[in-house]
Design an enzyme around this catalytic site. Structure first.
Site, PDB file in Angstrom:
ATOM      1  N   PRO A  72       0.818  -1.223   0.000  1.00 30.98           N
ATOM      2  CA  PRO A  72       0.000   0.000   0.000  1.00 30.98           C
ATOM      3  C   PRO A  72       0.846   1.264   0.000  1.00 30.98           C
ATOM      4  O   PRO A  72       1.852   1.360   0.702  1.00 30.98           O
ATOM      5  CB  PRO A  72      -0.806  -0.129   1.305  1.00 30.98           C
ATOM      6  CG  PRO A  72      -0.906  -1.604   1.531  1.00 30.98           C
ATOM      7  CD  PRO A  72       0.413  -2.164   1.048  1.00 30.98           C
ATOM      8  N   CYS A  73       0.389   2.245  -0.807  1.00 29.40           N
ATOM      9  CA  CYS A  73       1.199   3.448  -1.017  1.00 29.40           C
ATOM     10  C   CYS A  73       0.623   4.692  -0.353  1.00 29.40           C
ATOM     11  O   CYS A  73       1.213   5.766  -0.450  1.00 29.40           O
ATOM     12  CB  CYS A  73       1.347   3.712  -2.519  1.00 29.40           C
ATOM     13  SG  CYS A  73      -0.228   4.111  -3.340  1.00 29.40           S
ATOM     14  N   GLN A  74      -0.540   4.573   0.315  1.00 32.07           N
ATOM     15  CA  GLN A  74      -1.212   5.776   0.803  1.00 32.07           C
ATOM     16  C   GLN A  74      -0.323   6.625   1.715  1.00 32.07           C
ATOM     17  O   GLN A  74      -0.399   7.855   1.687  1.00 32.07           O
ATOM     18  CB  GLN A  74      -2.503   5.398   1.547  1.00 32.07           C
ATOM     19  CG  GLN A  74      -3.595   4.838   0.645  1.00 32.07           C
ATOM     20  CD  GLN A  74      -3.497   3.330   0.511  1.00 32.07           C
ATOM     21  OE1 GLN A  74      -2.443   2.742   0.755  1.00 32.07           O
ATOM     22  NE2 GLN A  74      -4.580   2.697   0.108  1.00 32.07           N
ATOM     23  N   TYR A  76       2.762   7.141   1.518  1.00 34.21           N
ATOM     24  CA  TYR A  76       3.807   7.832   0.760  1.00 34.21           C
ATOM     25  C   TYR A  76       3.237   8.788  -0.282  1.00 34.21           C
ATOM     26  O   TYR A  76       3.933   9.664  -0.785  1.00 34.21           O
ATOM     27  CB  TYR A  76       4.685   6.834  -0.006  1.00 34.21           C
ATOM     28  CG  TYR A  76       5.214   5.674   0.795  1.00 34.21           C
ATOM     29  CD1 TYR A  76       6.035   5.877   1.899  1.00 34.21           C
ATOM     30  CD2 TYR A  76       4.928   4.366   0.425  1.00 34.21           C
ATOM     31  CE1 TYR A  76       6.540   4.805   2.620  1.00 34.21           C
ATOM     32  CE2 TYR A  76       5.430   3.283   1.134  1.00 34.21           C
ATOM     33  CZ  TYR A  76       6.233   3.509   2.237  1.00 34.21           C
ATOM     34  OH  TYR A  76       6.733   2.443   2.931  1.00 34.21           O
TER      35      TYR A  76
END
Length: 451
Positions: A72-74, A76
């Site tokens: 998951p990238c949220q 960053y």
């Protein structure tokens, strides 16, 4: 196998590249249901990837050649708060799984800002201690088969390699120009294949780079002069402009002759009254005059094929699955680069000022320096494109090649010396301190050319 698989974009692309995806895991049941419905085989399962003791034993039994995933990238993302919290720690969990299962290869995708995060520094340390050489490439998806200026970090690791071993090949895989919205939705498609549909609501034009529909008796015909694109696609192209909710005060209106910005779960939204009253100064037309994207069009801009069926009761869930996905064509491009290197079809470029270093530091004549570079390339050819973080292992691997022992003794000595000199040059850190240059199509040479 794929971790954090979502609805299956990366798995679809890796399958198109030639990989066999044997298992996939994600914590969101809705995404897993969509994955299995579209890709079949019930390969995906719901799993808590923070529970390492619960997941690692299964992965060890499967013993995969490669583990792929997009943690998951949220935490960053530029669209979020950029506070590294629970989601960011899943990047470290991914690295710990890799270090424990120890596949020959791994592939990780994330937003580009992850490269500067504290969590990635921890994860990178874990992966390096586990013996992986890393290639960290920031790519623009519009150069890899989707009309979307989506910038992402792809990290490819292989056991025992030098860092940067695949960078030139990934750069060469990029198209020379970005793919545009018109390229995807235009009335005609270069090298298109015509499969007459059974309904006017369905598409009949298919790219040769995607899976074909079910073959029927009257399938595969020349493109007729009377063919018309899907009405929604024709209307979009005819309008010529698309609105996308801007992130951090960016532009809201795009023309169909440029890529769409990064797909988010708000890509379908119309402009707000606030934006209409205060538009971006670079918008080519008023946002109120732009075309409205449908969910099928958003899905295709993200790389999903026209036959993909979304299953969810909430529109928000469908858009979240689309936005979270790795575009299939991007994954396919990276997958082909990996498979070509695995099979020894390409060799890494010898980048930097190696020739100059040989002349200024080692006192070689220009002709001698170029000969050494050529010999180093030949040695990499004999090694099947492998590089080694440990020079002694590289020389040992070279001496295990049957073709090497068919050479005369002086040729063998020259190849050993060329590899030693290249290792010395790389150890001195010249590649890390020079300015990046534009890659060319000669950087990732097919072995037949490198020979």
């Amino acid at each position: 196998m794929e971790l954090f698989c979502g609805a299956g974009g990366m798995s679809l692309g890796l399958t198109q590249a030639g990989c066999d995806v044997v298992a996939a895991y994600d914590a969101w049941p809705v995404a897993v249901e969509n994955y299995n419905h579209n890709l079949g085989g019930n390969v995906a399962r719901v799993a808590d990837l923070t529970d390492l003791l619960g997941i690692v034993p299964d992965l060890l039994k499967l013993a995969p050649d490669m583990i792929a995933g997009g943690p998951p990238c949220q935490d960053y993302s530029s669209a979020g708060r950029r506070e590294e919290a629970e989601n960011a720690r899943l990047t470290l969990a991914f690295a710990l799984i890799i270090a424990t299962v120890r596949p020959r290869w791994f592939l990780m995708e994330n937003v580009t800002t992850a490269a500067k995060s504290a969590t990635w520094r921890e994860a990178r340390t874990v992966l390096k201690r586990a013996g992986y050489g890393l290639t960290e490439s920031k790519i623009d998806a519009s150069r890899y088969g989707v009309p979307q200026s989506r910038r992402r970090l792809f990290v490819v690791g292989r056991q025992g390699e030098r860092d940067g071993f695949l960078a030139s090949a990934i750069a060469v895989a990029a198209a020379p120009t970005p793919m545009t919205i018109r390229d995807l939705f235009g009335a005609t498609t270069p090298a298109a294949v015509y499969f007459p549909s059974t309904s006017e609501a369905r598409r009949s034009i298919w790219s040769p780079d995607e899976p074909a529909p079910t073959i029927r008796e009257r399938s595969i015909r020349p493109l007729p002069d009377s063919y018309k694109p899907h009405p929604d696609d024709a209307a979009l192209v005819a309008n010529g402009f698309i609105y996308s909710r801007p992130v951090r005060a960016g532009r809201g209106v795009r023309t169909v002759d440029e890529p769409f910005p990064t797909i988010t779960r708000t890509a379908w939204e119309r402009p707000t009254a606030r934006y209409l009253s205060s538009p971006h100064p670079a918008d080519p037309v008023a946002a109120s005059e732009t075309a409205v994207l449908s969910i099928p069009q958003i899905s295709r801009i993200q790389g999903f094929p026209v036959w993909w069926e979304w299953r969810a009761t909430a529109k928000r869930d469908i858009l979240q699955m689309i936005a979270n996905a790795v575009p299939a064509s991007v994954a396919a491009s990276i997958g082909r680069v990996i498979l070509d290197r695995e099979s020894g079809k390409t060799t890494p470029a010898i980048e930097g000022r190696f020739v100059r270093w040989l002349t200024t530091t080692r006192g070689r004549s220009p002709q001698s320096a170029w000969n050494v570079k050529s010999l180093a390339g030949r040695a990499r050819h004999l090694l099947g494109g492998r590089t080694f973080a440990v020079p002694a292992l590289e020389l040992a691997a070279l001496e295990s090649v049957e073709e090497f022992w068919a050479l005369k003794k002086n040729a063998q000595s020259d190849l050993r010396q060329a590899l030693r000199l290249l290792a010395e040059y790389q150890a001195e850190g010249h590649l890390r301190h020079q300015k990046p240059r534009q890659m060319t199509t000669t950087d990732a040479q097919p072995l037949a050319d490198a020979a």
